[in-house]
Design an enzyme around this catalytic site. Structure first.
Site, PDB file in Angstrom:
ATOM      1  N   GLU A  22       8.666  10.263   9.721  1.00  0.00           N
ATOM      2  CA  GLU A  22       7.423  11.055   9.765  1.00  0.00           C
ATOM      3  C   GLU A  22       6.186  10.193   9.529  1.00  0.00           C
ATOM      4  O   GLU A  22       5.137  10.395  10.147  1.00  0.00           O
ATOM      5  CB  GLU A  22       7.492  12.168   8.702  1.00  0.00           C
TER       6      GLU A  22
ATOM      7  N   ARG B 101       0.183  -5.447  -9.338  1.00  0.00           N
ATOM      8  CA  ARG B 101       0.219  -4.217  -8.536  1.00  0.00           C
ATOM      9  C   ARG B 101      -0.551  -3.113  -9.245  1.00  0.00           C
ATOM     10  O   ARG B 101      -0.595  -3.067 -10.478  1.00  0.00           O
ATOM     11  CB  ARG B 101       1.665  -3.776  -8.290  1.00  0.00           C
TER      12      ARG B 101
ATOM     13  N   THR C 188       0.839  -1.211   0.000  1.00  0.00           N
ATOM     14  CA  THR C 188       0.000   0.000   0.000  1.00  0.00           C
ATOM     15  C   THR C 188       0.874   1.261   0.000  1.00  0.00           C
ATOM     16  O   THR C 188       0.711   2.153  -0.829  1.00  0.00           O
ATOM     17  CB  THR C 188      -0.902   0.004   1.256  1.00  0.00           C
ATOM     18  N   VAL C 189       1.806   1.340   0.933  1.00  0.00           N
ATOM     19  CA  VAL C 189       2.597   2.569   1.078  1.00  0.00           C
ATOM     20  C   VAL C 189       3.663   2.665  -0.015  1.00  0.00           C
ATOM     21  O   VAL C 189       3.839   3.722  -0.641  1.00  0.00           O
ATOM     22  CB  VAL C 189       3.244   2.643   2.486  1.00  0.00           C
TER      23      VAL C 189
ATOM     24  N   GLU D  23      -3.090  -2.924   9.267  1.00  0.00           N
ATOM     25  CA  GLU D  23      -1.780  -3.578   9.239  1.00  0.00           C
ATOM     26  C   GLU D  23      -1.924  -4.962   8.612  1.00  0.00           C
ATOM     27  O   GLU D  23      -3.027  -5.529   8.561  1.00  0.00           O
ATOM     28  CB  GLU D  23      -1.247  -3.739  10.667  1.00  0.00           C
TER      29      GLU D  23
ATOM     30  N   GLY E  94      -0.146   8.942   9.682  1.00  0.00           N
ATOM     31  CA  GLY E  94      -0.212   8.978   8.210  1.00  0.00           C
ATOM     32  C   GLY E  94       0.323  10.267   7.614  1.00  0.00           C
ATOM     33  O   GLY E  94       1.504  10.586   7.741  1.00  0.00           O
TER      34      GLY E  94
ATOM     35  N   LYS F  43       2.519   4.203  18.278  1.00  0.00           N
ATOM     36  CA  LYS F  43       2.564   5.618  17.865  1.00  0.00           C
ATOM     37  C   LYS F  43       2.605   6.544  19.084  1.00  0.00           C
ATOM     38  O   LYS F  43       3.347   7.538  19.097  1.00  0.00           O
ATOM     39  CB  LYS F  43       1.357   5.923  16.988  1.00  0.00           C
TER      40      LYS F  43
ATOM     41  N   GLY G 161      -6.765  -0.696   2.461  1.00  0.00           N
ATOM     42  CA  GLY G 161      -5.308  -0.607   2.692  1.00  0.00           C
ATOM     43  C   GLY G 161      -4.953   0.123   3.971  1.00  0.00           C
ATOM     44  O   GLY G 161      -3.803   0.498   4.170  1.00  0.00           O
TER      45      GLY G 161
ATOM     46  N   VAL H  49       3.777   7.916  12.357  1.00  0.00           N
ATOM     47  CA  VAL H  49       2.670   8.348  13.231  1.00  0.00           C
ATOM     48  C   VAL H  49       1.705   9.231  12.442  1.00  0.00           C
ATOM     49  O   VAL H  49       2.120  10.203  11.806  1.00  0.00           O
ATOM     50  CB  VAL H  49       3.192   9.154  14.455  1.00  0.00           C
TER      51      VAL H  49
HETATM   52  P1  NDP Z   1       1.875  -4.089   2.738  1.00  0.00           P
HETATM   53  O1  NDP Z   1       1.667  -5.384   3.424  1.00  0.00           O
HETATM   54  O2  NDP Z   1       0.821  -3.553   1.866  1.00  0.00           O
HETATM   55  O3  NDP Z   1       3.232  -4.137   1.891  1.00  0.00           O
HETATM   56  C1  NDP Z   1       4.403  -4.709   2.380  1.00  0.00           C
HETATM   57  C2  NDP Z   1       5.414  -4.842   1.243  1.00  0.00           C
HETATM   58  O4  NDP Z   1       6.619  -5.412   1.752  1.00  0.00           O
HETATM   59  C3  NDP Z   1       4.969  -5.730   0.096  1.00  0.00           C
HETATM   60  O5  NDP Z   1       5.385  -5.212  -1.129  1.00  0.00           O
HETATM   61  C4  NDP Z   1       5.661  -7.069   0.371  1.00  0.00           C
HETATM   62  O6  NDP Z   1       5.972  -7.757  -0.824  1.00  0.00           O
HETATM   63  C5  NDP Z   1       6.938  -6.637   1.047  1.00  0.00           C
HETATM   64  N1  NDP Z   1       7.363  -7.601   2.061  1.00  0.00           N
HETATM   65  C6  NDP Z   1       6.636  -8.084   3.075  1.00  0.00           C
HETATM   66  N2  NDP Z   1       7.373  -8.945   3.805  1.00  0.00           N
HETATM   67  C7  NDP Z   1       8.599  -9.008   3.226  1.00  0.00           C
HETATM   68  C8  NDP Z   1       9.795  -9.699   3.514  1.00  0.00           C
HETATM   69  N3  NDP Z   1       9.877 -10.536   4.557  1.00  0.00           N
HETATM   70  N4  NDP Z   1      10.861  -9.489   2.727  1.00  0.00           N
HETATM   71  C9  NDP Z   1      10.786  -8.649   1.685  1.00  0.00           C
HETATM   72  N5  NDP Z   1       9.688  -7.954   1.361  1.00  0.00           N
HETATM   73  C10 NDP Z   1       8.594  -8.128   2.128  1.00  0.00           C
HETATM   74  O7  NDP Z   1       2.197  -3.044   3.911  1.00  0.00           O
HETATM   75  P2  NDP Z   1       1.892  -1.478   3.962  1.00  0.00           P
HETATM   76  O8  NDP Z   1       2.358  -0.843   2.729  1.00  0.00           O
HETATM   77  O9  NDP Z   1       0.497  -1.286   4.388  1.00  0.00           O
HETATM   78  O10 NDP Z   1       2.782  -1.054   5.205  1.00  0.00           O
HETATM   79  C11 NDP Z   1       4.182  -0.928   5.105  1.00  0.00           C
HETATM   80  C12 NDP Z   1       4.703  -0.220   6.361  1.00  0.00           C
HETATM   81  O11 NDP Z   1       4.105   1.066   6.466  1.00  0.00           O
HETATM   82  C13 NDP Z   1       4.358  -0.923   7.666  1.00  0.00           C
HETATM   83  O12 NDP Z   1       5.407  -0.717   8.586  1.00  0.00           O
HETATM   84  C14 NDP Z   1       3.101  -0.198   8.150  1.00  0.00           C
HETATM   85  O13 NDP Z   1       2.922  -0.260   9.533  1.00  0.00           O
HETATM   86  C15 NDP Z   1       3.433   1.207   7.713  1.00  0.00           C
HETATM   87  N6  NDP Z   1       2.296   2.102   7.509  1.00  0.00           N
HETATM   88  C16 NDP Z   1       1.228   1.681   6.765  1.00  0.00           C
HETATM   89  C17 NDP Z   1       0.184   2.540   6.522  1.00  0.00           C
HETATM   90  C18 NDP Z   1      -0.999   2.133   5.708  1.00  0.00           C
HETATM   91  O14 NDP Z   1      -1.947   2.941   5.633  1.00  0.00           O
HETATM   92  N7  NDP Z   1      -1.026   0.958   5.109  1.00  0.00           N
HETATM   93  C19 NDP Z   1       0.205   3.918   7.040  1.00  0.00           C
HETATM   94  C20 NDP Z   1       1.385   4.253   7.788  1.00  0.00           C
HETATM   95  C21 NDP Z   1       2.384   3.370   8.020  1.00  0.00           C
HETATM   96  P3  NDP Z   1       4.830  -8.373  -1.779  1.00  0.00           P
HETATM   97  O15 NDP Z   1       4.060  -7.176  -2.274  1.00  0.00           O
HETATM   98  O16 NDP Z   1       5.535  -9.078  -2.847  1.00  0.00           O
HETATM   99  O17 NDP Z   1       4.007  -9.254  -0.889  1.00  0.00           O
HETATM  100  N1  HSE Z   2      -2.819   0.477  10.334  1.00  0.00           N
HETATM  101  C1  HSE Z   2      -2.510   1.848  10.580  1.00  0.00           C
HETATM  102  C2  HSE Z   2      -3.780   2.598  10.892  1.00  0.00           C
HETATM  103  C3  HSE Z   2      -1.823   2.444   9.392  1.00  0.00           C
HETATM  104  O1  HSE Z   2      -4.860   2.097  10.583  1.00  0.00           O
HETATM  105  O2  HSE Z   2      -3.707   3.705  11.436  1.00  0.00           O
HETATM  106  C4  HSE Z   2      -1.318   3.835   9.636  1.00  0.00           C
HETATM  107  O3  HSE Z   2      -0.253   3.841  10.527  1.00  0.00           O
END
Ligand code: NDP
Ligand code: HSE
Length: 443
Positions: A132, A54, A16-17, A193, A137, A208, A190, A135
């Site tokens: 940044e 994707r 997602t991010v 977690e 978003g 956070k 999305g 915490v």
């Molecule tokens: P996702 O699960 O959507 O994406 C995770 C990505 O990391 C995927 O591309 C995945 O690959 C890859 N990945 C996962 N595990 C491994 C591994 N063991 N080795 C290598 N690559 C790996 O997560 P998010 O994007 O939602 O979140 C990412 C981070 O951002 C987290 O720390 C989350 O807490 C934080 N965050 C998320 C927010 C949100 O709104 N979603 C907001 C703020 C922070 P593949 O795609 O191939 O599976």
């Molecule tokens: N899972 C988190 C939330 C993502 O819902 O706030 C943003 O950190």
């Protein structure tokens, strides 16, 4: 050593991010380069599964399933850790920091659980760790505490820090969704977690809150000294009670500091928040944080707390700070060259014409109390093709006049001015009409 003029960015994780960052960094690259006076090279991204479909199109030559290929690439100066979790993410973050690189992270679990180790690596190897996005978003709360509000000591920081919980509570309260359906929706959007128990059991908000407490007060709150409650126990009757008695049910993170007794508390729990509190009106995926500073007073920041776009905004903010630090460019694009480039693009910018400025309007008219007066007023509106949305008529017996208030559908300023001129020309309109714009963020 001369500062590099091309900065390489590598992304670990394209979920997602990560996809949000790739998309918006690609779209904003030229503008950011002009602001910073530096070339940005988005070198590549690592994923777990190369075959996964994707939403964002990325050339296959830029994708790898080996994150070390990104971290170890000597042309990558800034590594964005967007994988999540505390195992692989920790290993890769420490590896990048040991190479003296800048790590930009959205990973609150990692920072909360391994903060001291991460900052030891930063100090030892001269890199940076920017967080940044960890915490709230898209809300720049870390920058606000570190920079804009630096003059303050905070006796209270209270916030809605988990977008998933706020989305669930809002959808249950306003739309009658079940807990399970609202959570499923948050996952599809999305926000949640990878393991959503972190959200609904309050652990993500605790991560956070601990980061904010550490930033504001310099101490990591131990888990066993923090009240952490989630929202699983909340049901329709609780939401109904809150609504009937003037509250909103919110999942709050509360950091209190007593400066005289020198103690701090950190708590994360669902609470009834009075409707008059600004946080009661923070709904859906939005987060809101009120900081009570001894200099500024109470300040509230609110905005989208989760999701790929909002979080990308925070990650890109950190990337720009990293580039500025690496190249000596003035931060926020305030160098003389950046300002000149901005002014150049500003010269091509024009101010909108009256036809392009559109809003719904409110009018109050003082009218002669006489048969057929309203038709004359309506004719003016229809002559200028302005549609009326609502009308209220007030009679003032024996005064020979009445008051009419009305609102219009959106109309441009020029047409509205013509309507007002037409109304003023009517013998039956007794006073200068009162004209107000009805604000709408869309128009
Ligand atoms: P996702 O699960 O959507 O994406 C995770 C990505 O990391 C995927 O591309 C995945 O690959 C890859 N990945 C996962 N595990 C491994 C591994 N063991 N080795 C290598 N690559 C790996 O997560 P998010 O994007 O939602 O979140 C990412 C981070 O951002 C987290 O720390 C989350 O807490 C934080 N965050 C998320 C927010 C949100 O709104 N979603 C907001 C703020 C922070 P593949 O795609 O191939 O599976
Ligand atoms: N899972 C988190 C939330 C993502 O819902 O706030 C943003 O950190």
């Amino acid at each position: 050593m001369t500062a590099p003029r091309t900065i390489g960015i590598g992304i670990l994780g394209l979920g997602t991010v990560g996809q949000g960052v790739w998309k918006h960094l690609t779209e904003k690259k030229a503008d950011l380069e002009a602001r910073l006076g530096v070339r940005i090279d988005l070198r590549g991204a690592s994923v777990r599964n190369l075959r996964k479909r994707r939403a964002v199109r990325i050339p296959s030559s830029r994708l790898t399933s080996d994150p070390h290929a990104i971290v170890d690439d000597p042309k990558v100066h800034v590594v964005c850790e967007l994988i999540g979790g505390t195992t692989r993410a920790r290993e890769l973050t420490l590896r990048a920091l040991r190479l003296g690189k800048v790590v930009v992270s959205a990973n609150k679990a990692l920072l909360c659980e391994h903060g001291p180790e991460i900052f030891r690596a930063v100090r030892r190897h001269g890199g940076q760790f920017l967080f940044e996005a960890s915490v709230a978003g898209g809300i720049p709360i870390i920058k606000a505490i570190r920079e804009g509000l630096v003059a303050n000591r905070f006796e209270l920081i209270v916030g809605i820090l988990n977008g998933t919980c706020n989305h669930i509570l809002t959808r249950m309260g306003e739309d009658g969704l079940s807990f399970a359906d609202a959570l499923k929706e948050a996952q599809e959007l999305g926000f949640a977690e990878a393991d959503p128990t972190l959200d609904v059991d309050g652990i993500d908000a605790w991560h956070k809150a601990s980061i904010l407490a550490w930033l504001a007060h310099g101490k990591w709150a131990p888990r066993n000294r923090t009240l952490v409650e989630g929202i699983r126990k909340i049901g329709p009757a609780d939401i109904d009670f809150a609504r009937r008695f003037g509250f909103a049910l919110k999942h709050l993170a509360v950091v209190r500091r007593d400066f005289r007794q020198n103690w701090m508390t950190v708590g994360v729990y669902p609470a009834l928040v009075p409707n008059r509190d600004i946080l009661a009106r923070v709904s859906g995926v939005n987060n809101g944080i009120t900081l009570k500073g001894d200099v500024v007073g109470a300040t509230t920041l609110a905005g989208r707390g989760a999701g790929g776009d909002a979080t990308a905004s925070a990650v890109i903010g950190d990337i720009v700070d990293a580039i500025a630090a690496l190249t000596g460019a003035a931060p926020q694009g305030l160098s003389a060259e950046a300002l000149a480039a901005r002014e150049k693009s500003g010269r091509a910018l024009r101010m909108a014409d009256e036809e392009e400025i559109v809003a719904p309007f409110y009018l109050r008219l003082s009218l002669l109390d006489q048969a057929g007066v309203s038709e004359g007023v309506y004719r003016v509106f229809s002559r200028h093709k302005v549609s009326i949305a609502r009308v209220i008529q007030y009679e003032h017996p024996n005064q020979g006049r009445g008051t009419v208030t009305l609102s219009t559908y959106p109309v441009n300023e020029r047409r509205m001015a013509a309507v007002v001129r037409g109304l003023k020309g009517l013998r039956t309109v007794l006073e200068e009409p009162v004209v107000l714009r009805i604000f709408s963020p869309e128009s």
